[in-house]
Scaffold this active site. Structure first.
Site, PDB file in Angstrom:
ATOM      1  N   ILE A  83       0.810  -1.220   0.000  1.00 54.36           N
ATOM      2  CA  ILE A  83       0.000   0.000   0.000  1.00 54.36           C
ATOM      3  C   ILE A  83       0.845   1.273   0.000  1.00 54.36           C
ATOM      4  O   ILE A  83       0.305   2.375  -0.106  1.00 54.36           O
ATOM      5  CB  ILE A  83      -0.969   0.029   1.215  1.00 54.36           C
ATOM      6  N   GLY A  86       8.558   3.889  -0.415  1.00 52.43           N
ATOM      7  CA  GLY A  86       9.420   5.048  -0.543  1.00 52.43           C
ATOM      8  C   GLY A  86      10.836   4.612  -0.863  1.00 52.43           C
ATOM      9  O   GLY A  86      11.083   3.474  -1.272  1.00 52.43           O
ATOM     10  N   VAL A  91       5.446  -0.392   2.764  1.00 45.93           N
ATOM     11  CA  VAL A  91       4.346  -0.646   3.696  1.00 45.93           C
ATOM     12  C   VAL A  91       3.357  -1.606   3.047  1.00 45.93           C
ATOM     13  O   VAL A  91       2.927  -1.405   1.903  1.00 45.93           O
ATOM     14  CB  VAL A  91       3.618   0.665   4.086  1.00 45.93           C
ATOM     15  N   ASP A 200       6.747  17.081   9.581  1.00 46.21           N
ATOM     16  CA  ASP A 200       6.316  16.868   8.196  1.00 46.21           C
ATOM     17  C   ASP A 200       4.792  16.796   8.097  1.00 46.21           C
ATOM     18  O   ASP A 200       4.238  15.879   7.480  1.00 46.21           O
ATOM     19  CB  ASP A 200       6.948  15.587   7.637  1.00 46.21           C
TER      20      ASP A 200
END
Length: 445
Positions: A83, A86, A91, A200
């Site tokens: 899902i 990076g 993930v 962030d």
């Protein structure tokens, strides 16, 4: 410039031609450097990255394929589907088989990326999440290592969409957007009380999921979080001098410096202000295209020094105002009027370049929004007598209307009675004058 800095800059350039031109200039004739940077860029997906930029000192290779796939078992978890991915982590949605059956999000370091620095950051994120217990922050359940020795941790699976996308798809009115934004502030307040700065905050890290037809925002991805007074991991982790961490559109002026040693919780408050700005106007404070096309140093200067327009002014000058207003179930003119004043003040206080003039806490921002929603005076505005009276009148509209009607009735009654008294007095005076003239006439006769 170093490989890290070249990657940081290139990752922020969206236009492929502009990115290629930058890499031509930055890498020159160094073909191996160019290849390394391009490889990192290929593994970096905006909005789903494990880290926003690679930590310094990483010499891991990134060309190793993922060994996990749907159906693979990792400890008590069975992977169902990927899902998110990076540059350093991936993930999966996974099914936990024991001791309880449930679906979770499983984050794993990619093969070949398990350097000391990445593992330290990974463990810091896990520890940061483990320290927190708030309904609007994703929870960490478990941690371990794969058969190949790569660390992973299982966390709450948030089946949501970015808060801005959710609000637009549901056509939420400004008031509903503010009500959804308040718990986001409260979640950050909880993190700050635990000594964690997120660093962030952006729409893709604030997901909204529906539970029993109720929209619940969840703050996710503490991958670049910073601890204020404690150490999140015993492993070596540092932020290199000159490394900029965060996402440009939502970055505070303090983050737009090459030395971020003095970052504090008010940096998150600035980012919350940017998010609120976008929820109200449909756009971030600074024009995205301008930031993308600016040289890196100029980009940082804009964030540090230039004051963005007030939300109401941004709406007034936006060519997309009709569609922005439609997404908020209101008319263009009414939207500008609604935002002008108190909401302008609240947003601009959160976005103040001088952090000492911002809200001191995320809870302070949330409380001011709640004051606005209750038609109470907000802290962010000049507390003039006229302003306070207007707020009082709006909160007590029925009582003031009733009092006004009674007052007008009394005034009319007093005026009527006074007028009748004056007329009676005048009539009496005329009668007296007539009697006096009659008496004088008799005496003369």
């Amino acid at each position: 410039p170093s490989k890290d800095r070249i990657f940081n800059i290139a990752a922020e350039i969206q236009d492929p031609a502009q990115r290629a031109a930058y890499l031509d200039d930055a890498c020159g004739n160094d073909a191996s450097l160019r290849e390394e940077v391009e490889e990192l860029l290929r593994h970096d997906q905006e909005g789903a990255s494990f880290l926003e930029s690679p930590p310094p000192g990483v010499d891991a290779t990134v060309d190793q394929p993922l060994t996990e796939k749907p159906g693979t078992g990792i400890g008590p978890y069975k992977l169902l589907q990927k899902i998110g991915e990076g540059g350093f982590g991936v993930v999966y949605m996974a099914e936990q088989k024991e001791p309880v059956k449930r679906r979770v999000a499983l984050k794993i370091i990619k093969p070949g990326m398990d350097s000391r620095q990445v593992i330290a950051r990974f463990e810091a994120e896990r520890q940061a999440l483990a320290m927190m217990d708030h309904p609007n922050i994703s929870k960490v359940f478990d941690a371990g290592t794969t058969d190949s020795g790569r660390p992973y941790f299982a966390m709450e699976l948030v089946k949501g969409v970015p808060i801005t996308k959710f609000c637009n798809e549901k056509h939420l009115a400004p008031r509903e957007r503010l009500e959804l934004f308040v718990p986001v502030c409260q979640a950050l307040q909880h993190a700050h009380q635990k000594g964690i700065i997120h660093r962030d905050i952006k729409p893709s890290n604030v997901l909204v999921a529906e539970y029993d037809d109720r929209a619940v925002p969840k703050v996710i991805d503490f991958g670049v979080a910073k601890a204020i007074e404690q150490q999140l991991t015993e492993k070596t982790m540092f932020t290199q001098l000159g490394q900029v961490i965060g996402t440009v559109d939502y970055m505070s002026p303090e983050q737009a410096k090459f030395n971020q040693l003095d970052i504090d919780t008010r940096s998150d408050i600035y980012s919350l202000g940017v998010l609120l700005y976008e929820l109200l106007t449909g756009e971030p404070p600074f024009d995205r295209q301008r930031l993308r096309s600016a040289a890196f140093d100029e980009l940082l200067r804009i964030i540090r020094e230039e004051a963005p327009p007030k939300p109401s002014l941004r709406l007034a000058s936006s060519e997309s105002l009709p569609s922005i207003a439609a997404d908020r179930q209101t008319e263009p003119k009414k939207l500008g009027t609604l935002v002008r004043g108190e909401l302008d003040w609240i947003v601009m206080k959160a976005l103040d370049k001088d952090r000492s003039r911002r809200y001191e806490t995320a809870n302070g921002l949330a409380t001011d929004i709640e004051r606005y929603l209750k038609d109470e005076p907000v802290v962010a505005c000049p507390p003039t007598t006229a302003y306070r009276f207007r707020k009082f009148a709006r909160r007590n509209k029925i009582a003031i209307t009733t009092t006004s009607v009674v007052a007008v009735a009394l005034l009319v009654g007093i005026v009527g009675t006074s007028w009748q008294a004056i007329r009676a007095t005048q009539a009496e005076r005329v009668a007296q004058d007539d009697r006096a003239r009659a008496l004088n006439a008799e005496q003369l006769a």
